[in-house]
Design an enzyme around this catalytic site. Structure first.
Site, PDB file in Angstrom:
ATOM      1  N   HIS A   1      -7.505  -3.598  -8.121  1.00  0.00           N
ATOM      2  CA  HIS A   1      -7.390  -2.904  -6.830  1.00  0.00           C
ATOM      3  C   HIS A   1      -8.747  -2.889  -6.126  1.00  0.00           C
ATOM      4  O   HIS A   1      -9.547  -1.977  -6.322  1.00  0.00           O
ATOM      5  CB  HIS A   1      -6.907  -1.470  -7.108  1.00  0.00           C
ATOM      6  CG  HIS A   1      -6.286  -0.796  -5.918  1.00  0.00           C
ATOM      7  ND1 HIS A   1      -5.081  -1.183  -5.381  1.00  0.00           N
ATOM      8  CD2 HIS A   1      -6.697   0.259  -5.166  1.00  0.00           C
ATOM      9  CE1 HIS A   1      -4.778  -0.398  -4.364  1.00  0.00           C
ATOM     10  NE2 HIS A   1      -5.746   0.484  -4.211  1.00  0.00           N
TER      11      HIS A   1
ATOM     12  N   ARG B   1       0.798  -1.217   0.000  1.00  0.00           N
ATOM     13  CA  ARG B   1       0.000   0.000   0.000  1.00  0.00           C
ATOM     14  C   ARG B   1       0.836   1.274   0.000  1.00  0.00           C
ATOM     15  O   ARG B   1       0.788   2.036  -0.952  1.00  0.00           O
ATOM     16  CB  ARG B   1      -0.960   0.000   1.197  1.00  0.00           C
ATOM     17  CG  ARG B   1      -1.972   1.130   1.090  1.00  0.00           C
ATOM     18  CD  ARG B   1      -3.011   1.090   2.181  1.00  0.00           C
ATOM     19  NE  ARG B   1      -3.859  -0.095   2.093  1.00  0.00           N
ATOM     20  CZ  ARG B   1      -4.805  -0.384   2.978  1.00  0.00           C
ATOM     21  NH1 ARG B   1      -5.013   0.424   3.994  1.00  0.00           N
ATOM     22  NH2 ARG B   1      -5.541  -1.473   2.842  1.00  0.00           N
TER      23      ARG B   1
ATOM     24  N   TYR C   1     -15.859  14.018 -14.772  1.00  0.00           N
ATOM     25  CA  TYR C   1     -15.612  15.188 -15.617  1.00  0.00           C
ATOM     26  C   TYR C   1     -14.230  15.182 -16.270  1.00  0.00           C
ATOM     27  O   TYR C   1     -14.048  15.678 -17.365  1.00  0.00           O
ATOM     28  CB  TYR C   1     -15.746  16.482 -14.800  1.00  0.00           C
ATOM     29  CG  TYR C   1     -17.103  16.661 -14.177  1.00  0.00           C
ATOM     30  CD1 TYR C   1     -18.243  16.779 -14.971  1.00  0.00           C
ATOM     31  CD2 TYR C   1     -17.254  16.702 -12.791  1.00  0.00           C
ATOM     32  CE1 TYR C   1     -19.488  16.942 -14.394  1.00  0.00           C
ATOM     33  CE2 TYR C   1     -18.498  16.860 -12.214  1.00  0.00           C
ATOM     34  CZ  TYR C   1     -19.614  16.980 -13.009  1.00  0.00           C
ATOM     35  OH  TYR C   1     -20.846  17.133 -12.443  1.00  0.00           O
TER      36      TYR C   1
END
Length: 812
Positions: A77, A31, A121
């Site tokens: 993931h 991680r 977006y």
């Protein structure tokens, strides 16, 4: 009992320890800490691979970020989409990455810490340099592993054709480990790699000639050569990052500080707000306006100054008190062979070069296999074309395809692979031109095979390939250094004159401990009377000091402590206001009491000492410089015995005599130089030998034989006697009598103890404060001039059952 209910006993500590151990191992390895080989955390690696795998490359149009995040989350993931998108956003921000790995389109945040637009977006694709991290991944260069649900394969590490760990840096916090590796210049790091490959025994000093230090994308000035050296040797070190600033002169003689580069990871909007708050709170005098003029032409913050302001001084203050200058702590931790290790520069470069050896070796083996297979096929085709008629006859005589393949293998010695390629040969390839091109292709492949075998057999050739490819990347993507390096750390000294406007003020301190600072303007507007200062009912002003805002006050207490209080830090009030309790300004104990307040500009005065006098007759002299401090809390000024307390602290030049007056009317005069200078926390020496229940009430500094000594009793009786009546003695004696108390049943008493005394060279206006709170004014001239042993006369008529508790010199 069913098997489902068959519980096994376990200790909570063991279960929690085991689970947390597994969790820690997971977040360290998978991680927060990057792999030393490609410099990527797992989430970053998965994002880049998913984009590459789905064809989201620089030569294609931008693609919605949400699609990439979905691919990463669904295939590799299994965590929240926000963590994936945040990782993607960071890789697209040029002020955080030395070279961006994601080419973003849309709002990807700003240096003001504005968040990126939502992933629905924004659009993105891999950047050209990110393709270098993934180059050759399809050529078996790196190991792959199953994804979380065994439906796809993902790379364990990327080929990383440039040293990304150092070039882009990384920051991460894990369980028990954290990492902080700064970005570096691509050219410098590749040059260092090349130098190590050319000369394996190279020293750190020689490596440092290539890698000067970190190179932050936000530029700025790096200070601290020692910190860089320490970090490169053992992985830990501290440097200072300073903004790039310039002082510009404007029309009208004004100046402005222009900031064009700020330290790495500093949020611009917060920095501007911090500087604006300094202006609003007037912590520094001289800032007129703070403006953020950043735009398309880059970063630009302007601090406009008032006329005649000290630009260098204000800049030094801003560097010290805001994030215009910050510290950066190296903590170069990376995963090496599945374990976290703290690494120096050489270890990181060695690990990267070892990784490149593997990558190029595996790629060469892969290419060699492919070429050998192709050469094998071509050899068969060329041989077949040379005996074409026999081959065709054999095929025509065969029953079916399998029979034809078997016949070719049996009759002409072709392998199964060669026989298959002959059967699939298209007729147009039987032309003379094609036969020639097949032979040419075979010759070219044989040369390539020889080259590839040479690379695998010779370490020198392997290194040469790695060097060549690294240099190509350096020349294609290399940029000039953005951060300047300064070997020395400049010490920031901020003069008080910069922070505080110089002004003459009045400081008052009352008996009950109320303090205030008043400007001369407020004092004048309130009538200009020194005795007109505002106090609470029943309180009275004990100290009035004419000082400057650049001075300090040394405040001494009866328990032997002192406090340094800069005048400008005392709260400002109008002359008629009461002020604020001293405990709100300095951390003084409520049971303690202030005995002396001494204003000081500095501690440099030679031959100047503080002289302490205690109730039990102890006298101590300590040099002024011993009391220099930067602390704001209580500091020991003098050692005080149990049952004793300090009654007076005076700043002295060690040229006068000390006259001690006691409660029972005794007095001793001795030369001040009889008291040797001692350490700050010593207890002093005996000044007068006291009778039982006697104590010192006043300490006077006298010189020569001029003037008189005025003593006043608790009932307001007083008298003056000539100073020459007090002979100079050695310290520690019993002294001489200075007042005669009237005794007897029918005699009106003149007091039972002395309240205090004064040395008079000219008429003094005095104020007596009684136990009941009465204020009685009188002049020293009212006291009769008589012998030392005389009984005096009434100076301040005290009511029956009342007594004088304090004597003050009135402000003129």
């Amino acid at each position: 009992m069913s098997s489902l209910e068959n519980f096994l006993p376990a200790f909570l500590e063991e279960v929690v320890g085991d689970r947390f151990g597994r969790y820690s191992k997971y977040i360290i390895q998978d991680r927060a800490i990057p792999d030393v080989r490609d410099g990527l955390k797992p989430v970053q690696r998965r994002i880049l691979y998913a984009m590459y795998d789905s064809g989201n490359t620089p030569d294609k149009p931008y693609r919605k970020s949400a699609k990439t995040v979905g691919d990463v989350m669904g295939n590799y993931h299994p965590h929240g989409d926000s963590s994936i998108y945040e990782g993607m956003v960071r890789m697209a921000q040029p002020w955080k990455m030395g070279h961006v790995l994601v080419d973003g389109h849309g709002n990807w945040g700003s240096q003001d810490d504005d968040p990126a637009a939502a992933m629905r977006y924004t659009e993105a694709r891999l950047s050209p340099i990110a393709m270098e991290l993934l180059r050759d991944i399809e050529k078996r260069t790196v190991p792959f592993k199953d994804n979380f649900d065994n439906t796809a394969m993902e790379p364990v590490v990327l080929p990383a054709r440039f040293p990304n760990l150092l070039v882009n840096g990384v920051s991460g916090i894990s369980a028990g480990f954290a990492t902080e590796i700064p970005p570096h210049n691509l050219r410098e790091v590749i040059d260092a790699c090349v130098a190590i490959m050319e000369k394996p025994g190279i020293s750190m000093e020689e490596i440092r000639s290539y890698v000067k230090g970190p190179d932050f994308p936000t530029g700025g000035i790096i200070m601290g050569e020692d910190g860089i050296q320490s970090a490169y040797e053992n992985g830990k070190g501290r440097i200072y990052l300073r903004s790039k600033t310039e002082i510009e002169t404007m029309r009208g003689g004004k100046q402005q500080i222009v900031i064009t580069e700020i330290p790495y990871q500093v949020v611009k909007s917060r920095l501007v707000t911090a500087m604006e708050n300094i202006r609003l709170e007037k912590k520094v005098d001289g800032i007129a306006e703070v403006r953020d003029e950043s735009g398309r032409n880059g970063l630009r913050i302007v601090v406009e100054l008032k006329k005649d302001a000290d630009a260098q001084g204000i800049l030094a203050y801003l560097l010290k008190k805001t994030d215009l200058q910050v510290t950066y702590n190296f903590n170069m931790v990376a995963i090496v062979n599945k374990a976290p290790r703290q690494l120096g520069l050489r270890a990181m470069l060695d690990a990267y070069i070892a990784h490149q050896r593997e990558v190029v070796t595996f790629r060469t083996q892969y290419e060699l296999e492919k070429l050998e297979d192709r050469a094998h096929v071509l050899e068969g085709l060329v041989k077949a074309l040379n005996i074409l008629d026999e081959v065709i006859a054999a095929i025509k005589a065969s029953k079916n395809r399998q029979d034809a393949q078997n016949n070719l293998q049996w009759m002409f010695g072709f392998t199964e692979r060669q026989a298959d390629s002959i059967l699939t040969l298209q007729l147009y390839r039987l032309t003379n031109l094609e036969i020639t091109s097949l032979q040419k292709e075979l010759d070219d492949i044989q040369k390539k095979i020889t080259t590839l075998r040479g690379i695998l057999e010779s370490d020198k050739k392997l290194i040469a390939v790695i060097k060549k490819e690294l240099i190509e990347i350096r020349d294609k993507y290399g940029i000039d250094r953005r951060s300047d390096i300064q070997s020395e750390v400049e010490e920031l000294k901020v003069n008080l004159e910069v922070m505080v406007a110089q002004e003459d003020v009045l400081i008052t301190l009352s008996h009950e401990g109320y303090i205030k600072r008043t400007s001369m303007l407020s004092f004048t507007r309130s009538g200009g009377e020194r005795e007109g200062s505002g106090v609470k009912e029943g309180d009275y002003i004990k100290h009035v000091l004419d000082v400057n805002t650049l001075q300090n006050l040394l405040i001494f207490t009866q328990r032997g402590q002192y406090f340094l209080l800069p005048v400008h830090q005392i709260p400002e009030f109008k002359w008629k206001d009461n002020g604020t309790a001293i405990v709100n300004v300095i951390p003084m104990a409520k049971e303690d009491r202030i005995v002396s307040v001494v204003p000081l500009k500095d501690f440099d005065s030679a031959d100047t000492s503080f002289v302490f006098v205690t109730k039990r007759g102890q006298v101590k002299r300590t040099e002024l410089k011993e009391y220099e401090t930067k602390r704001s809390g209580a500091i020991a000024a003098c050692k005080v015995a149990d049952g004793d307390e300090i009654i007076n602290v005076t700043l002295s030049q060690n040229r006068q005599d000390i006259l001690l007056l006691t409660k029972q009317g005794m007095a001793i005069r001795f030369a001040e130089n009889e008291v040797n200078s001692m350490g700050r926390v010593s207890a002093g020496v005996r000044g007068i030998a006291l009778k039982e229940e006697d104590e010192v009430v006043s300490a006077l500094w006298v010189e020569g034989e001029e003037g008189e000594v005025l003593v006043v009793s608790d009932l307001g009786y007083g008298k003056r006697s000539l100073l020459l009546d007090y002979p100079l003695q050695s310290r520690g004696g019993k002294g001489v009598q200075s007042f005669e108390f009237k005794e007897g049943k029918r005699v009106k008493p003149n007091g039972s103890r002395l309240s205090g005394g004064f040395h008079c060279k000219e008429p003094l206006a005095l104020l007596a404060v009684t136990k009941e709170g009465a204020m009685l004014s009188f002049s020293s001239e009212d006291a009769p001039l008589s012998d030392r042993k005389s009984i005096g006369k009434v100076l301040a008529p005290v009511d029956k059952k009342d007594e004088i508790t304090d004597l003050l010199l009135r402000s003129q």
